[in-house]
Write an enzyme that holds these catalytic residues in place. Structure first.
Site, PDB file in Angstrom:
ATOM      1  N   SER A 101       0.859  -1.191   0.000  1.00 32.34           N
ATOM      2  CA  SER A 101       0.000   0.000   0.000  1.00 32.34           C
ATOM      3  C   SER A 101       0.889   1.233   0.000  1.00 32.34           C
ATOM      4  CB  SER A 101      -0.875   0.009   1.262  1.00 32.34           C
ATOM      5  OG  SER A 101      -1.491   1.274   1.435  1.00 32.34           O
ATOM      6  N   TYR A 141      -1.995  -0.753  10.295  1.00 27.20           N
ATOM      7  CA  TYR A 141      -2.061  -1.252   8.909  1.00 27.20           C
ATOM      8  C   TYR A 141      -0.837  -0.785   8.115  1.00 27.20           C
ATOM      9  CZ  TYR A 141      -3.911  -1.497   4.082  1.00 27.20           C
ATOM     10  OH  TYR A 141      -4.099  -1.730   2.737  1.00 27.20           O
TER      11      TYR A 141
HETATM   12  N1  LIG Z   1      -8.731  -0.979  -1.428  1.00 32.09           N
HETATM   13  C1  LIG Z   1      -7.712  -0.159  -1.231  1.00 32.09           C
HETATM   14  O1  LIG Z   1      -7.850   1.072  -1.243  1.00 32.09           O
HETATM   15  C2  LIG Z   1      -6.336  -0.729  -0.995  1.00 32.09           C
HETATM   16  C3  LIG Z   1      -5.253   0.145  -1.007  1.00 32.09           C
HETATM   17  C4  LIG Z   1      -3.986  -0.353  -0.787  1.00 32.09           C
HETATM   18  C5  LIG Z   1      -3.808  -1.704  -0.568  1.00 32.09           C
HETATM   19  N2  LIG Z   1      -4.881  -2.548  -0.550  1.00 32.09           N
HETATM   20  C6  LIG Z   1      -4.638  -3.968  -0.298  1.00 32.09           C
HETATM   21  O2  LIG Z   1      -5.240  -4.735  -1.310  1.00 32.09           O
HETATM   22  C7  LIG Z   1      -5.466  -6.048  -0.815  1.00 32.09           C
HETATM   23  C8  LIG Z   1      -6.862  -6.500  -1.203  1.00 32.09           C
HETATM   24  O3  LIG Z   1      -7.807  -5.703  -0.520  1.00 32.09           O
HETATM   25  P1  LIG Z   1      -9.150  -5.163  -1.199  1.00 32.09           P
HETATM   26  O4  LIG Z   1      -9.064  -3.720  -1.180  1.00 32.09           O
HETATM   27  O5  LIG Z   1      -9.411  -5.880  -2.465  1.00 32.09           O
HETATM   28  O6  LIG Z   1     -10.197  -5.571  -0.046  1.00 32.09           O
HETATM   29  P2  LIG Z   1     -11.526  -6.431  -0.002  1.00 32.09           P
HETATM   30  O7  LIG Z   1     -12.351  -6.169  -1.208  1.00 32.09           O
HETATM   31  O8  LIG Z   1     -12.096  -6.195   1.327  1.00 32.09           O
HETATM   32  O9  LIG Z   1     -10.968  -7.931  -0.137  1.00 32.09           O
HETATM   33  C9  LIG Z   1     -10.203  -8.508   0.868  1.00 32.09           C
HETATM   34  C10 LIG Z   1     -10.066  -9.984   0.556  1.00 32.09           C
HETATM   35  O10 LIG Z   1      -9.236 -10.613   1.535  1.00 32.09           O
HETATM   36  C11 LIG Z   1      -9.943 -11.721   2.104  1.00 32.09           C
HETATM   37  N3  LIG Z   1      -9.503 -11.862   3.480  1.00 32.09           N
HETATM   38  C12 LIG Z   1      -9.630 -10.985   4.492  1.00 32.09           C
HETATM   39  N4  LIG Z   1      -9.045 -11.464   5.612  1.00 32.09           N
HETATM   40  C13 LIG Z   1      -8.554 -12.684   5.281  1.00 32.09           C
HETATM   41  C14 LIG Z   1      -7.837 -13.692   5.993  1.00 32.09           C
HETATM   42  N5  LIG Z   1      -7.530 -13.543   7.292  1.00 32.09           N
HETATM   43  N6  LIG Z   1      -7.492 -14.794   5.327  1.00 32.09           N
HETATM   44  C15 LIG Z   1      -7.820 -14.981   4.032  1.00 32.09           C
HETATM   45  N7  LIG Z   1      -8.475 -14.073   3.299  1.00 32.09           N
HETATM   46  C16 LIG Z   1      -8.839 -12.939   3.926  1.00 32.09           C
HETATM   47  C17 LIG Z   1     -11.419 -11.385   1.926  1.00 32.09           C
HETATM   48  O11 LIG Z   1     -12.232 -12.550   1.825  1.00 32.09           O
HETATM   49  P3  LIG Z   1     -13.056 -13.253   3.017  1.00 32.09           P
HETATM   50  O12 LIG Z   1     -13.798 -12.195   3.752  1.00 32.09           O
HETATM   51  O13 LIG Z   1     -13.925 -14.233   2.274  1.00 32.09           O
HETATM   52  O14 LIG Z   1     -12.003 -13.939   3.815  1.00 32.09           O
HETATM   53  C18 LIG Z   1     -11.396 -10.713   0.569  1.00 32.09           C
HETATM   54  O15 LIG Z   1     -11.359 -11.680  -0.462  1.00 32.09           O
HETATM   55  C19 LIG Z   1      -5.215  -5.987   0.696  1.00 32.09           C
HETATM   56  O16 LIG Z   1      -3.935  -6.515   0.987  1.00 32.09           O
HETATM   57  C20 LIG Z   1      -5.240  -4.495   0.977  1.00 32.09           C
HETATM   58  O17 LIG Z   1      -4.500  -4.169   2.122  1.00 32.09           O
HETATM   59  C21 LIG Z   1      -6.155  -2.097  -0.759  1.00 32.09           C
END
Ligand SMILES: NC(=O)c1ccc[n+]([C@@H]2O[C@H](COP(=O)([O-])OP(=O)(O)OC[C@H]3O[C@@H](n4cnc5c(N)ncnc54)[C@H](OP(=O)(O)O)[C@@H]3O)[C@@H](O)[C@H]2O)c1
Length: 256
Positions: free
Chosen positions: A143, A156
């Site tokens: 991130s 985080y």
């Molecule tokens: N969205 C942003 O603005 C942003 C920015 C920078 C970085 N990121 C990073 O991008 C990545 C993906 O996030 P996203 O934004 O796509 O979020 P999201 O839509 O909330 O998806 C998160 C995913 O991770 C799974 N998950 C959560 N906790 C878990 C665990 N303990 N074990 C296995 N799976 C788990 C969730 O599925 P279940 O609930 O089914 O487990 C879901 O598939 C993350 O690493 C996040 O930190 C996101």
């Protein structure tokens, strides 16, 4: 140039929605021979598999912070598809809102276990079960918050900073067989970051030189590039996928 991953086998953690599901779709569209998708909750990952609707997909319930789940998911991938070429450490969580001085320590521990220890567990499993012998590529989803201080999400951001430094270490330790890189998104339209854009999207968009928040597909395309042979001389880098915020004048408040 068309970015292809023809014939490669991939595993994406946290693929039941958001960036992970978009990455699985992009890998399939780019020619992957097989894609294992994982997340904690069986119904969620089964629903993602039915949306992807492709017999190259292997959906598995697996916790990102469990060594046993990482080992068994990677072993199942190798058993089904013969090897593992691409690991995308995408699963992430952010339950610890507040200043580091007083935020709940249980939530801090969970954040660090999923975001920081988790990618190491999956990288080790991938290395042992396939990549040490056959090579491969690992992409960690970090991130922009891992590169600078932001309010409220310190626990985080610290976990993402650690993930970035772990990317550098693994890139050195696993070379030349395995390339290890990271992407660093800014605010992307997903559930995880809803507090940063829902109801305030125009404001958040304006903080980005490109004047919009990211879509999961913006990040997915960068991940597939780093995983592909088009990036065969790239390892140990962190690619911001951020609408320009990293290179812009300071814009406090952005994390994600
Ligand atoms: N969205 C942003 O603005 C942003 C920015 C920078 C970085 N990121 C990073 O991008 C990545 C993906 O996030 P996203 O934004 O796509 O979020 P999201 O839509 O909330 O998806 C998160 C995913 O991770 C799974 N998950 C959560 N906790 C878990 C665990 N303990 N074990 C296995 N799976 C788990 C969730 O599925 P279940 O609930 O089914 O487990 C879901 O598939 C993350 O690493 C996040 O930190 C996101």
């Amino acid at each position: 140039m068309d970015i292809r991953v023809d014939g490669k086998v991939a595993l994406v953690t946290g693929a039941s929605r958001g960036i992970g599901e978009a990455t699985a779709a992009e890998l399939l569209a780019s020619g992957a021979a097989g894609v294992t998708i994982t997340s904690r909750k069986e119904p969620n990952i089964a629903e993602a598999a039915s949306r992807l609707n492709d017999d190259r997909v292997l959906p598995l319930a697996a916790r990102a912070d469990s060594e046993a789940d990482a080992e068994s998911a990677v072993a199942a991938t190798v058993e089904r598809f013969g090897r593992l070429d691409i690991l995308v450490n995408n699963a992430g969580t952010n339950p610890a809102a507040g200043n580091l001085a007083d935020v709940d320590l249980g939530a801090v521990g969970k954040t660090w276990e999923v975001n920081q220890l988790g990618p190491l567990l999956w990288a080790r499993a991938a290395w042992r079960h396939s990549m040490a012998a056959n090579g491969g590529a690992i992409v960690n989803v970090a991130s922009v918050g891992g590169m600078r201080v932001g309010p409220v999400i310190g626990a985080y951001n610290v976990s993402k900073a650690a993930l970035i430094h772990m990317t550098y270490h693994l890139a050195n330790e696993m070379a030349p067989a395995v390339r290890v890189n990271a992407v660093a998104p800014s605010v992307v339209r997903t559930r995880l970051s809803a507090a940063l854009w829902q109801g305030i999207e125009e404001h958040t968009a304006k903080s980005h030189p490109l004047q919009r928040i990211g879509e999961p597909e913006d990040v997915a395309r960068a991940i597939v590039f780093l995983a592909s042979d088009a990036a065969s001389w790239i390892t140990g880098v962190v690619l911001p996928v951020d609408g320009g915020v990293t290179g812009a004048a300071a814009s406090p408040g952005l994390g994600g």
